[in-house]
Structures are given as structure tokens and as C-alpha cells.
Design a protein around this motif. Sequence first.
Motif, mmCIF file in Angstrom:
data_model
loop_
_atom_site.group_PDB
_atom_site.id
_atom_site.type_symbol
_atom_site.label_atom_id
_atom_site.label_comp_id
_atom_site.label_asym_id
_atom_site.label_seq_id
_atom_site.Cartn_x
_atom_site.Cartn_y
_atom_site.Cartn_z
ATOM 1 N N MET A 1 0.824 -1.187 0.000
ATOM 2 C CA MET A 1 0.000 0.000 0.000
ATOM 3 C C MET A 1 0.874 1.258 0.000
ATOM 4 S SD MET A 1 -3.247 1.050 0.357
ATOM 5 C CE MET A 1 -4.448 1.618 1.471
ATOM 6 N N ILE A 2 1.869 1.294 0.872
ATOM 7 C CA ILE A 2 2.754 2.458 0.959
ATOM 8 C C ILE A 2 3.433 2.693 -0.388
ATOM 9 C CG2 ILE A 2 4.868 3.360 2.012
ATOM 10 C CD1 ILE A 2 4.115 1.668 4.501
ATOM 11 N N TYR A 3 3.938 1.630 -0.967
ATOM 12 C CA TYR A 3 4.702 1.755 -2.197
ATOM 13 C C TYR A 3 3.799 2.167 -3.354
ATOM 14 C CZ TYR A 3 7.415 -0.857 1.116
ATOM 15 O OH TYR A 3 8.043 -1.245 2.276
ATOM 16 N N GLU A 4 2.580 1.650 -3.337
ATOM 17 C CA GLU A 4 1.611 2.054 -4.361
ATOM 18 C C GLU A 4 1.277 3.532 -4.229
ATOM 19 O OE1 GLU A 4 -1.915 -0.341 -4.477
ATOM 20 O OE2 GLU A 4 -0.768 -2.186 -4.299
ATOM 21 N N ASN A 5 1.145 3.999 -2.991
ATOM 22 C CA ASN A 5 0.811 5.408 -2.761
ATOM 23 C C ASN A 5 1.871 6.340 -3.328
ATOM 24 O OD1 ASN A 5 -1.576 4.782 -1.499
ATOM 25 N ND2 ASN A 5 -0.820 5.128 0.568
ATOM 26 N N ILE A 6 3.141 6.038 -3.077
ATOM 27 C CA ILE A 6 4.165 6.961 -3.581
ATOM 28 C C ILE A 6 4.286 6.872 -5.100
ATOM 29 C CG2 ILE A 6 5.411 7.098 -1.393
ATOM 30 C CD1 ILE A 6 7.596 5.353 -2.679
ATOM 31 N N ARG A 7 4.079 5.687 -5.657
ATOM 32 C CA ARG A 7 4.114 5.561 -7.116
ATOM 33 C C ARG A 7 2.926 6.289 -7.746
ATOM 34 N NH1 ARG A 7 3.312 0.322 -7.978
ATOM 35 N NH2 ARG A 7 1.142 0.684 -8.508
ATOM 36 N N THR A 29 17.976 4.670 -8.871
ATOM 37 C CA THR A 29 17.820 3.244 -8.547
ATOM 38 C C THR A 29 17.340 3.053 -7.114
ATOM 39 O OG1 THR A 29 20.188 3.110 -8.024
ATOM 40 C CG2 THR A 29 19.513 2.421 -10.236
ATOM 41 N N THR A 30 17.784 3.911 -6.211
ATOM 42 C CA THR A 30 17.325 3.845 -4.820
ATOM 43 C C THR A 30 15.846 4.178 -4.757
ATOM 44 O OG1 THR A 30 19.512 4.450 -4.001
ATOM 45 C CG2 THR A 30 17.653 4.758 -2.481
ATOM 46 N N TYR A 31 15.448 5.232 -5.466
ATOM 47 C CA TYR A 31 14.038 5.605 -5.461
ATOM 48 C C TYR A 31 13.180 4.482 -6.043
ATOM 49 C CZ TYR A 31 9.703 8.052 -5.802
ATOM 50 O OH TYR A 31 8.384 8.379 -5.644
ATOM 51 N N SER A 32 13.659 3.861 -7.102
ATOM 52 C CA SER A 32 12.944 2.746 -7.715
ATOM 53 C C SER A 32 12.738 1.615 -6.700
ATOM 54 C CB SER A 32 13.713 2.225 -8.922
ATOM 55 O OG SER A 32 13.093 1.085 -9.456
ATOM 56 N N LYS A 33 13.755 1.345 -5.915
ATOM 57 C CA LYS A 33 13.646 0.294 -4.893
ATOM 58 C C LYS A 33 12.629 0.666 -3.829
ATOM 59 C CE LYS A 33 18.272 -1.483 -5.664
ATOM 60 N NZ LYS A 33 19.639 -1.609 -5.145
ATOM 61 N N TYR A 34 12.490 1.966 -3.523
ATOM 62 C CA TYR A 34 11.441 2.397 -2.593
ATOM 63 C C TYR A 34 10.070 2.027 -3.155
ATOM 64 C CZ TYR A 34 14.760 5.598 -0.191
ATOM 65 O OH TYR A 34 15.793 6.150 0.508
ATOM 66 N N GLU A 35 9.845 2.365 -4.427
ATOM 67 C CA GLU A 35 8.537 2.106 -5.039
ATOM 68 C C GLU A 35 8.239 0.618 -5.164
ATOM 69 O OE1 GLU A 35 7.662 4.091 -8.702
ATOM 70 O OE2 GLU A 35 7.681 6.078 -7.776
ATOM 71 N N LEU A 36 9.254 -0.173 -5.315
ATOM 72 C CA LEU A 36 9.072 -1.619 -5.448
ATOM 73 C C LEU A 36 9.011 -2.328 -4.094
ATOM 74 C CD1 LEU A 36 11.526 -2.256 -8.423
ATOM 75 C CD2 LEU A 36 9.015 -2.264 -8.499
ATOM 76 N N GLY A 37 9.283 -1.591 -3.029
ATOM 77 C CA GLY A 37 9.273 -2.185 -1.702
ATOM 78 C C GLY A 37 10.475 -3.058 -1.411
ATOM 79 N N LYS A 38 11.546 -2.843 -2.160
ATOM 80 C CA LYS A 38 12.745 -3.661 -1.966
ATOM 81 C C LYS A 38 13.599 -3.178 -0.803
ATOM 82 C CE LYS A 38 13.116 -5.547 -6.560
ATOM 83 N NZ LYS A 38 14.002 -5.859 -7.667
ATOM 84 N N ILE A 39 13.500 -1.893 -0.480
ATOM 85 C CA ILE A 39 14.208 -1.356 0.679
ATOM 86 C C ILE A 39 13.256 -0.460 1.465
ATOM 87 C CG2 ILE A 39 16.531 -1.511 -0.293
ATOM 88 C CD1 ILE A 39 16.403 1.442 -0.978
ATOM 89 N N ASN A 40 13.524 -0.334 2.749
ATOM 90 C CA ASN A 40 12.694 0.509 3.600
ATOM 91 C C ASN A 40 12.930 1.981 3.292
ATOM 92 O OD1 ASN A 40 11.483 -1.597 5.020
ATOM 93 N ND2 ASN A 40 13.198 -1.718 6.452
ATOM 94 N N ILE A 41 11.870 2.743 3.396
ATOM 95 C CA ILE A 41 11.941 4.177 3.151
ATOM 96 C C ILE A 41 12.234 4.878 4.478
ATOM 97 C CG2 ILE A 41 10.682 6.187 2.307
ATOM 98 C CD1 ILE A 41 8.909 4.209 0.707
#
Length: 67
Positions: A1-7, A29-41
Amino acid sequence: MIYENIRNLREDHDKTQKELADYLNIKQTTYSKYELGKINIPVEVFIKLADFYNVSVDYLLGRTKNK
């Protein structure tokens, strides 16, 4: 949900990941990982995104539907 919201907010504002990454002073690439939920924001990033989009952090976190 969080990642969908920022995307979704990014897409609704016609911004690229690169533009947001530049604003946040991070790599695309870091921002992309945020949107994909691969790393914590980090909290600081949530605050900057909330300010950028003029929404609450609670909205970004999916705790409320009120921006």
C-alpha cells in the motif's frame, strides 16, 4: 500500500523517478527500490515526499485516505 501510494502520487503529478530522486538527493535506482518495496523508506524521505506532494505522512503510509 505504501509503495503504491508513492508511485501513484508520482504518476498523478507527471513526475519521473529521476525527478523525485533528484529532489530527494538520492540515486534513481534507490528511489525505484522504494517504489518496489525492496528497501525501507527512511522517515526523512517520507517527510520530504509529504511536503513535496502536500499530503500527510499518514496518507503516504495508508493510515488515512485524506490527503
